[in-house]
Design an enzyme around this catalytic site. Structure first.
Site, short mmCIF file in Angstrom:
data_model
loop_
_atom_site.label_atom_id
_atom_site.label_comp_id
_atom_site.label_asym_id
_atom_site.label_seq_id
_atom_site.Cartn_x
_atom_site.Cartn_y
_atom_site.Cartn_z
CG PHE A 173 -115.54 -12.01 -40.05
CD1 PHE A 173 -115.69 -13.10 -39.30
CD2 PHE A 173 -114.00 -11.65 -39.82
CE1 PHE A 173 -114.83 -13.91 -38.44
CE2 PHE A 173 -113.16 -12.23 -39.16
CZ PHE A 173 -113.50 -13.48 -38.67
CG ASP A 187 -114.16 -4.45 -39.31
OD1 ASP A 187 -113.12 -4.21 -39.59
OD2 ASP A 187 -114.52 -5.45 -38.80
CE LYS A 233 -107.90 -10.48 -42.19
NZ LYS A 233 -109.20 -10.33 -41.44
C1 PLP Z 1 -110.03 -10.52 -40.13
C2 PLP Z 1 -111.10 -9.45 -39.76
C3 PLP Z 1 -111.24 -9.07 -38.41
C4 PLP Z 1 -110.47 -10.20 -37.33
O1 PLP Z 1 -109.20 -9.86 -37.33
P1 PLP Z 1 -108.27 -10.93 -36.31
O2 PLP Z 1 -106.81 -10.48 -36.55
O3 PLP Z 1 -108.39 -12.24 -37.11
O4 PLP Z 1 -108.89 -10.97 -35.08
C5 PLP Z 1 -112.02 -8.29 -38.09
N1 PLP Z 1 -112.80 -7.73 -38.94
C6 PLP Z 1 -112.69 -7.96 -40.42
C7 PLP Z 1 -113.52 -7.06 -41.39
C8 PLP Z 1 -111.59 -9.04 -40.77
O5 PLP Z 1 -111.72 -9.00 -41.98
#
Ligand code: PLP
Length: 388
Positions: free
Chosen positions: A128, A213, A242
């Protein structure tokens, strides 16, 4: 009828205030919050240091354009680079923007090196990376991409953990491998240290870039500042978001000198990214997280939490299949329905969130106290006992 576009299945509850690891609902009930806005409220709700930073900065200056120097931005960038592999940081407002910036930086690097054909990124099934178009098709989750074509090109996906498929997928058109150090939405799948070392090695051998990521697992969530610190490797590009804002929208992309080389004035931009208010919050979050002993405590509490959950796994063999994660990024793979079990825990006033693979995610704030973890364990135990 609600005037909000129906893109969420919302639980019928709302909160009037939060303090530390607790949320107080309008219905008068108090909940132990192990969602933390999905790994966002790293300092818990309304941490005094963060609240003060917002109050102080908002009285002075909230927003100016990136056409001007922003000292608060310089300060946060310096602290992030000083504590990581990175030489530079670019600020955005969310995780998806941070992963998109990572993709742009990787492609531009090879373009400027005279290899424009090297523009493809290898990603993994179950990943994701956010909900913008490129991030959607990078992760290639059919539930998320359906109806949003035409597909954004440039991504080659391989099964998670399939070394042979990964090796085969790398061609002379590959620019980078992009993967979450710990797959969050995908079900708290931890990439073993030796595999991270292997990934770094492949990228070196094939002269491609490694993007890790850390939007969910970064900034202390794993018990280290970055989850890849456990493997003692250095990636080239790392999107974060986050936890760094502690609840204030803030994202960033960390990059080493080499990978940064294609990015010149005009190649990227963000109206809001790096504004003084967001930067002051990011700095306030780091003030706490970088305090001596803070991360050690996250690691210790995470281990305690996991050990207690493993005891429950032995006690409820027919309900728990696996306990996994690092630090305070914890997942339980169930053999009972994860949605229904979450509902049951909610009745017992513990908030958690689901992930793929029939997993429930437990993401307490990083400031959680051992007593609060014990309380959560008691609720999970009780809920498992009651669940039919
Ligand atoms: C939440 C998340 C995203 C996206 O972040 P948003 O602030 O919702 O755009 C991207 N990569 C990972 C691993 C995530 O957990």
């Amino acid at each position: 009828m609600s005037a909000i576009l129906g893109t969420y299945n919302r639980k019928k509850i709302s909160f009037k205030k939060g303090k530390g690891a607790y949320l107080y609902a309008h219905n008068g009930k108090k909940y132990l919050d192990f969602v933390s806005g999905i790994a966002v409220n790293s300092l818990g709700h309304c941490h005094s240091h963060m609240v003060r930073a917002i109050q102080k900065q908002s009285k002075k200056l909230i927003h100016v354009s990136n056409a001007f120097e922003i000292p608060e931005q310089e300060k946060l960038a310096k602290r992030l680079t000083k504590n990581s592999f990175a030489d530079f940081v670019v600020f955005v407002n969310s995780g998806a923007e941070a992963t998109e910036a990572s993709i742009k930086i990787a492609r531009k690097y090879f373009f400027e090196k005279g290899m424009p054909e090297k523009n493809r990124i290898i990603t993994f099934k179950g990943a994701f990376h956010g909900r913008t178009l490129a991030a959607l098709f990078a992760a290639n989750n059919k539930d998320h991409t359906k109806g949003f074509g035409p597909r954004v090109e440039g991504f080659d996906q391989v099964p998670f953990g399939d070394h042979e498929a990964l090796n085969k997928a790398i061609t002379n058109k590959t620019a980078a491998i992009m993967v979450e150090t710990i797959l969050g939405e995908g079900g708290i799948k931890v990439i073993p240290n030796e595999c991270l070392v292997g990934l770094r090695k492949i990228c070196d051998e094939k002269k491609i870039l490694l993007i890790l990521d850390e939007v969910q697992c970064g900034i202390g969530r794993s018990g280290k500042l970055f989850a890849f610190d456990y493997a003692k490797i250095k990636p080239d590009i790392v999107p974060i978001a986050k936890g760094i804002g502690g609840g204030f929208p803030l994202g960033a992309c960390l990059v080493n000198k080499k990978a940064s080389e294609g990015m010149k004035p005009g190649t990227h931009g963000s109206t809001f990214g790096g504004n003084p208010l967001a930067m002051s919050v990011g700095n306030a979050v780091l003030d706490i997280i970088l305090k001596k002993g803070f991360l050690k405590n996250v690691e210790r509490n995470g281990q305690f939490f996991k050990d207690e959950l493993v005891k429950l796994k032995h006690k409820y063999k027919n309900k728990i299949l696996d306990v996994r994660g690092k630090g305070l990024l914890v997942g339980i793979k169930l053999s009972i329905n994860n949605n229904k079990f979450l509902e049951h825990m909610f009745k017992n006033k513990l908030l958690a969130v689901k992930a793929a693979d029939n997993v429930i995610r437990l993401l307490p704030p990083l400031i959680v106290k051992k007593e609060e973890i014990k309380k959560a364990i008691n609720i999970i135990d009780k809920s498992l006992k009651e669940f039919k």
